[in-house]
Design a protein around this motif. Structure first.
Motif, PDB file in Angstrom:
ATOM      1  N   ARG A 206       3.055   2.254   6.208  1.00  0.00           N
ATOM      2  CA  ARG A 206       1.667   2.087   6.634  1.00  0.00           C
ATOM      3  C   ARG A 206       1.300   0.613   6.819  1.00  0.00           C
ATOM      4  N   MET A 207       0.456   0.385   7.816  1.00  0.00           N
ATOM      5  CA  MET A 207       0.049  -0.958   8.190  1.00  0.00           C
ATOM      6  C   MET A 207      -1.467  -1.139   8.053  1.00  0.00           C
ATOM      7  N   LEU A 208      -1.868  -2.381   7.819  1.00  0.00           N
ATOM      8  CA  LEU A 208      -3.265  -2.755   7.983  1.00  0.00           C
ATOM      9  C   LEU A 208      -3.303  -3.928   8.957  1.00  0.00           C
ATOM     10  N   ILE A 209      -4.464  -4.159   9.550  1.00  0.00           N
ATOM     11  CA  ILE A 209      -4.616  -5.207  10.555  1.00  0.00           C
ATOM     12  C   ILE A 209      -5.782  -6.108  10.149  1.00  0.00           C
ATOM     13  N   GLU A 210      -5.563  -7.414  10.253  1.00  0.00           N
ATOM     14  CA  GLU A 210      -6.619  -8.363   9.934  1.00  0.00           C
ATOM     15  C   GLU A 210      -6.743  -9.402  11.045  1.00  0.00           C
ATOM     16  N   LYS A 211      -7.922  -9.935  11.187  1.00  0.00           N
ATOM     17  CA  LYS A 211      -8.119 -11.054  12.094  1.00  0.00           C
ATOM     18  C   LYS A 211      -7.279 -12.225  11.593  1.00  0.00           C
ATOM     19  N   TYR A 212      -6.507 -12.815  12.497  1.00  0.00           N
ATOM     20  CA  TYR A 212      -5.673 -13.952  12.112  1.00  0.00           C
ATOM     21  C   TYR A 212      -6.458 -15.230  12.356  1.00  0.00           C
ATOM     22  N   LEU A 213      -6.846 -15.869  11.262  1.00  0.00           N
ATOM     23  CA  LEU A 213      -7.584 -17.114  11.371  1.00  0.00           C
ATOM     24  C   LEU A 213      -6.641 -18.216  11.836  1.00  0.00           C
ATOM     25  N   THR A 214      -7.084 -19.020  12.779  1.00  0.00           N
ATOM     26  CA  THR A 214      -6.175 -19.997  13.395  1.00  0.00           C
ATOM     27  C   THR A 214      -5.971 -21.245  12.547  1.00  0.00           C
ATOM     28  N   GLN A 215      -6.890 -21.564  11.660  1.00  0.00           N
ATOM     29  CA  GLN A 215      -6.723 -22.732  10.799  1.00  0.00           C
ATOM     30  C   GLN A 215      -7.067 -22.405   9.349  1.00  0.00           C
ATOM     31  N   PRO A 216      -6.452 -21.375   8.791  1.00  0.00           N
ATOM     32  CA  PRO A 216      -6.796 -21.029   7.410  1.00  0.00           C
ATOM     33  C   PRO A 216      -5.945 -21.782   6.400  1.00  0.00           C
ATOM     34  N   ARG A 217      -6.500 -22.003   5.245  1.00  0.00           N
ATOM     35  CA  ARG A 217      -5.717 -22.437   4.095  1.00  0.00           C
ATOM     36  C   ARG A 217      -5.517 -21.244   3.177  1.00  0.00           C
ATOM     37  N   HIS A 218      -4.362 -21.193   2.562  1.00  0.00           N
ATOM     38  CA  HIS A 218      -4.045 -20.114   1.621  1.00  0.00           C
ATOM     39  C   HIS A 218      -4.296 -20.668   0.220  1.00  0.00           C
ATOM     40  N   VAL A 219      -5.407 -20.268  -0.371  1.00  0.00           N
ATOM     41  CA  VAL A 219      -5.785 -20.737  -1.708  1.00  0.00           C
ATOM     42  C   VAL A 219      -5.885 -19.529  -2.623  1.00  0.00           C
ATOM     43  N   GLU A 220      -5.159 -19.589  -3.725  1.00  0.00           N
ATOM     44  CA  GLU A 220      -5.131 -18.453  -4.649  1.00  0.00           C
ATOM     45  C   GLU A 220      -5.614 -18.890  -6.028  1.00  0.00           C
ATOM     46  N   VAL A 221      -6.160 -17.932  -6.764  1.00  0.00           N
ATOM     47  CA  VAL A 221      -6.735 -18.205  -8.078  1.00  0.00           C
ATOM     48  C   VAL A 221      -5.952 -17.443  -9.136  1.00  0.00           C
ATOM     49  N   GLN A 222      -5.535 -18.159 -10.183  1.00  0.00           N
ATOM     50  CA  GLN A 222      -4.838 -17.539 -11.314  1.00  0.00           C
ATOM     51  C   GLN A 222      -5.862 -16.943 -12.265  1.00  0.00           C
ATOM     52  N   VAL A 223      -5.764 -15.639 -12.487  1.00  0.00           N
ATOM     53  CA  VAL A 223      -6.672 -14.975 -13.427  1.00  0.00           C
ATOM     54  C   VAL A 223      -5.889 -14.416 -14.602  1.00  0.00           C
ATOM     55  N   PHE A 224      -6.602 -14.200 -15.722  1.00  0.00           N
ATOM     56  CA  PHE A 224      -5.997 -13.609 -16.913  1.00  0.00           C
ATOM     57  C   PHE A 224      -7.055 -12.763 -17.606  1.00  0.00           C
ATOM     58  N   CYS A 225      -6.670 -11.547 -17.988  1.00  0.00           N
ATOM     59  CA  CYS A 225      -7.568 -10.652 -18.722  1.00  0.00           C
ATOM     60  C   CYS A 225      -6.826 -10.083 -19.937  1.00  0.00           C
ATOM     61  N   ASP A 226      -7.553  -9.793 -20.980  1.00  0.00           N
ATOM     62  CA  ASP A 226      -6.930  -9.178 -22.159  1.00  0.00           C
ATOM     63  C   ASP A 226      -7.548  -7.822 -22.429  1.00  0.00           C
ATOM     64  N   THR A 227      -7.147  -7.190 -23.526  1.00  0.00           N
ATOM     65  CA  THR A 227      -7.652  -5.859 -23.867  1.00  0.00           C
ATOM     66  C   THR A 227      -8.903  -5.922 -24.740  1.00  0.00           C
ATOM     67  N   HIS A 228      -9.430  -7.128 -24.934  1.00  0.00           N
ATOM     68  CA  HIS A 228     -10.632  -7.305 -25.748  1.00  0.00           C
ATOM     69  C   HIS A 228     -11.865  -7.564 -24.888  1.00  0.00           C
ATOM     70  N   GLY A 229     -11.711  -7.427 -23.576  1.00  0.00           N
ATOM     71  CA  GLY A 229     -12.855  -7.604 -22.693  1.00  0.00           C
ATOM     72  C   GLY A 229     -13.018  -8.994 -22.126  1.00  0.00           C
ATOM     73  N   ASN A 230     -12.042  -9.866 -22.338  1.00  0.00           N
ATOM     74  CA  ASN A 230     -12.147 -11.236 -21.851  1.00  0.00           C
ATOM     75  C   ASN A 230     -11.426 -11.416 -20.517  1.00  0.00           C
ATOM     76  N   GLY A 231     -12.015 -12.228 -19.649  1.00  0.00           N
ATOM     77  CA  GLY A 231     -11.385 -12.558 -18.380  1.00  0.00           C
ATOM     78  C   GLY A 231     -11.679 -13.999 -18.010  1.00  0.00           C
ATOM     79  N   VAL A 232     -10.658 -14.750 -17.604  1.00  0.00           N
ATOM     80  CA  VAL A 232     -10.833 -16.149 -17.228  1.00  0.00           C
ATOM     81  C   VAL A 232     -10.038 -16.436 -15.958  1.00  0.00           C
TER      82      VAL A 232
END
Length: 687
Positions: A206-232
């Protein structure tokens, strides 16, 4: 940010790493520091691999092919039971985002180091994930994420979105099953190729289709969650520099990020994680429209429900061990730090070292690693600022069966400029012999003016292709430097102090004289005609005097001094430079922070094979498997027309007609395995 869940206290003392290569070695390093016993799994191809040698115990799980070993849930669980492992770390790739595997671990009473199966399923189907992110208020790129996969409907969706569009495997990752389509003319061929790759890699076309931005930056965020309800969130990484949608250079923090934009993206990432009940380490990937940064326009792309390849740059700037965080969260402990206690210190880069040939379209390479090392002393590097996460050592074999990434070179500095200078110095000190790699290409990337100025987007390599792939024409100084290295090697090859054993031009009661033949390696410029060798004539009156080199009318005074490691100081007409100098077979390699020069040393006792090369684009360019044949024998074809598709190291490669003519016969069928250099077909060119 917090949420409410039930803690799960699950302690274990033995950890099985269900992966291979550098990530398996990296996970084991932290596990052993925490006092855990480590277990490796291996295929027949990896029986003596580095991750097997580093583990306390190792269990064979099957033949070389990943589908028969590393992707076998039953074999991995059997290995865990046999070794007494109470937990399994999946690394990345293979089973790391397989919800069925997580469920099977739970049923077997084994702790899975990662999120629950429900979270993996929620993000594993990228189309469904888009809908959930929209519900959570996370910005989305315009596109089609529906279940209807009819060809005509997908083509209509692409027309509606507007070209260029990006075709992506619904369950994809790592650049597999992904293509940019510039116009409707190439849509069907791209769709067919993506589906094949997606089916092979994820068992889902299966495929999905997205608009290809011509000048995008790929920026990702590191997340962490635990079993006590915390997320950072542990801040962001810029991963814009890519080839084939796979990352090549990453850095943290992302350049030109305002505090407000960092907070907005970080909080959106945590919302995305909490929307699906996430636990553990995850990465939320965004596209940042570099033409609209002032408006803070960023769009959710996908979430990787595992540890990322580039996690070390986050560790460098935060001072945190993310694998330790993973293990502690899996044991039921709360997150070690709250959001307001997390800070950024300095800047970090990661360069991915691949066994591949950039000059040949990044074709994967295989072979025997004659030497693999990082010359910290020779480069004058601070070992606390440089880290090499490697899955190989000198003497290892690089197999055709797995991803071609050999190692990751990670550096840290007080700021971006300092970190980048350290990266260039470290790349020059990285010594890999026996297997073609992208080391020199990485250095060209890292030293490019646009990269130094942080003018980044995901088409960086494409935009600067001319500069990055320009053929380096050696200068007279390069030839002289290489000749000095050759003479130094000859001097050290002498078996005794006897003048009769010396090979370095020594003569009794006369000037030392010698000739050194050098040539540009054919692999450096495979499309260029063979160059004539350069002969360097050298003489000196006595051993302590500098050499006098004559290079076709140019005369240079030359001297070499050996320093630490592979470093040398080369002085030419009073100009002294520090270089890394080494021999890869009979190729002299000179590297510094400005780049690399490679020259074949045409030794008097060596055979010149250059005139015996039989060039043919009809031989297999790498070890791999034939996926499909695209033409029938006897069908007229034009030069450049695709003839067949091969698959190697999880990627497809199309082989095209070398000239106008026709295929007389194919020597292999779909599904056959071929070795590099084997003749694939008989081709008759038109007269």
């Amino acid at each position: 940010m917090t949420r409410t869940t039930s803690p799960r206290a699950q302690h274990f003392d033995t950890l099985l790493v269900a992966n291979r290569g550098e990530i398996a070695c990296r996970v084991m390093r932290t596990a052993r520091r925490m006092g855990l016993r480590t277990v490796a799994v291996y295929s027949d191809a990896d029986a003596n691999a580095r991750h097997v040698r580093k583990a306390d115990e190792a269990v064979r799980i099957g033949p070389a092919a990943a589908r028969d070993s590393y992707l076998r849930v039953d074999a991995v669980l059997k290995a865990a039971r046999r070794s007494g492992a109470g937990a399994i770390h999946p690394g990345y790739g293979f089973l790391s985002e397989n919800a069925d595997f997580v469920t099977a671990c739970a049923e077997a009473g084994i702790v899975f180091i990662g999120p629950p199966a429900t979270a993996i399923s929620a993000m594993g189907d990228k189309s469904a994930a888009k809908a959930r992110m929209e519900k959570a208020g996370v910005p989305l790129v315009p596109g089609y994420h529906g279940d209807d996969q009819d060809d005509a409907l997908l083509r209509a969706a692409a027309e509606r979105i507007g070209y260029p569009v990006l075709l992506k495997a619904s369950r994809g990752g790592g650049g597999k099953g992904m293509r940019v389509v510039e116009s409707g003319e190439g849509f069907q061929a791209a769709l067919d190729g993506c589906r094949r790759e997606s089916q092979a890699a994820f068992n889902d076309p299966r495929m999905l289709i997205e608009k290809y931005l011509t000048q995008p930056r790929h920026v990702e965020v590191q997340v962490f969650c635990d079993t006590h309800g915390n997320g950072v969130y542990l801040f962001e990484r810029d991963c814009s520099v890519q080839r084939r949608h796979q990352k090549v250079l990453e850095e943290a923090p992302a350049p030109s990020m305002t505090a407000e934009l960092r907070r907005e993206m970080g909080e959106a990432a945590v919302r995305a994680a909490q929307e699906i009940g996430y636990v553990g380490a995850g990465t939320v990937e965004f596209l940042l429209d570099s033409s609209q940064e002032q408006d803070s326009r960023f769009y959710f792309m996908e979430m990787n429900t595992r540890l990322q390849v580039e996690h070390p740059v986050t560790e460098m700037i935060t001072g945190q061990d993310l694998v330790e965080w993973q293990l502690r969260v899996a044991m039921g402990e709360p997150l070690p730090l709250a959001q307001d206690a997390l800070t950024i210190t300095g800047h970090s880069f990661e360069a991915r070292l691949y066994a591949e040939d950039p000059a040949q379209g990044f074709l994967p390479a295989t072979g025997h690693l004659e030497h693999f090392g990082l010359d910290l002393a020779g480069a004058g590097l601070d070992p606390t600022q440089v880290r090499l996460d490697s899955g190989v050592e000198s003497g290892d074999e690089v197999s055709m069966h797995y991803d071609p990434m050999l190692a990751k070179l990670i550096v840290h500095g007080d700021d971006r400029d300092q970190a980048l200078a350290t990266l260039n110095r470290a790349l020059a000190a990285l010594d890999v012999r026996g297997v073609v790699t992208n080391r020199a290409f990485l250095q060209r990337l890292a030293s490019h003016p646009a990269f130094r100025a942080a003018k980044l987007d995901t088409r960086f390599i494409e935009h600067h292709h001319v500069d990055l792939f320009a053929v380096h024409e050696p200068s007279a100084e390069d030839y002289a430097s290489a000749a000095l290295v050759a003479l130094d090697r000859l001097g050290r090859e002498s078996k005794s102090d006897s003048p009769w054993d010396r090979h370095d031009g020594f003569r009794l009661n006369a000037d030392h004289r010698i000739r050194v033949g050098l040539n540009v390696p054919k692999a450096t410029a495979p499309q260029s005609p063979a160059a004539e060798p350069i002969v360097v004539d050298g003489s000196r009156p006595h051993e302590d005097a500098p050499w006098r080199f004559d290079l076709g009318g140019t005369t240079l005074s030359a001297n070499l001094q050996r320093l630490d490691g592979d470093a040398v100081a080369i002085t030419l007409d009073g100009h002294r430079r520090r270089l890394q100098a080494r021999l890869d077979g009979d190729t002299i390699v000179l590297a510094d922070t400005q780049g690399e020069t490679r020259l074949d040393w045409l030794r008097a006792d060596a055979v010149d094979h250059g005139h015996h090369e039989a060039e043919s684009t009809l031989t297999a360019p790498m070890h791999g498997t034939v996926v499909t044949l695209l033409v029938e024998p006897g069908t007229p074809v034009e030069k450049g027309m695709p003839l067949m598709v091969m698959e190697a190291m999880k990627m497809e490669h199309t082989l095209s007609a070398p000239a106008d003519g026709q295929v007389v016969s194919f020597h292999f069928a779909a599904g056959d395995t071929v070795s590099q250099g084997e003749v694939l077909l008989e081709f008759a060119a038109d007269e």
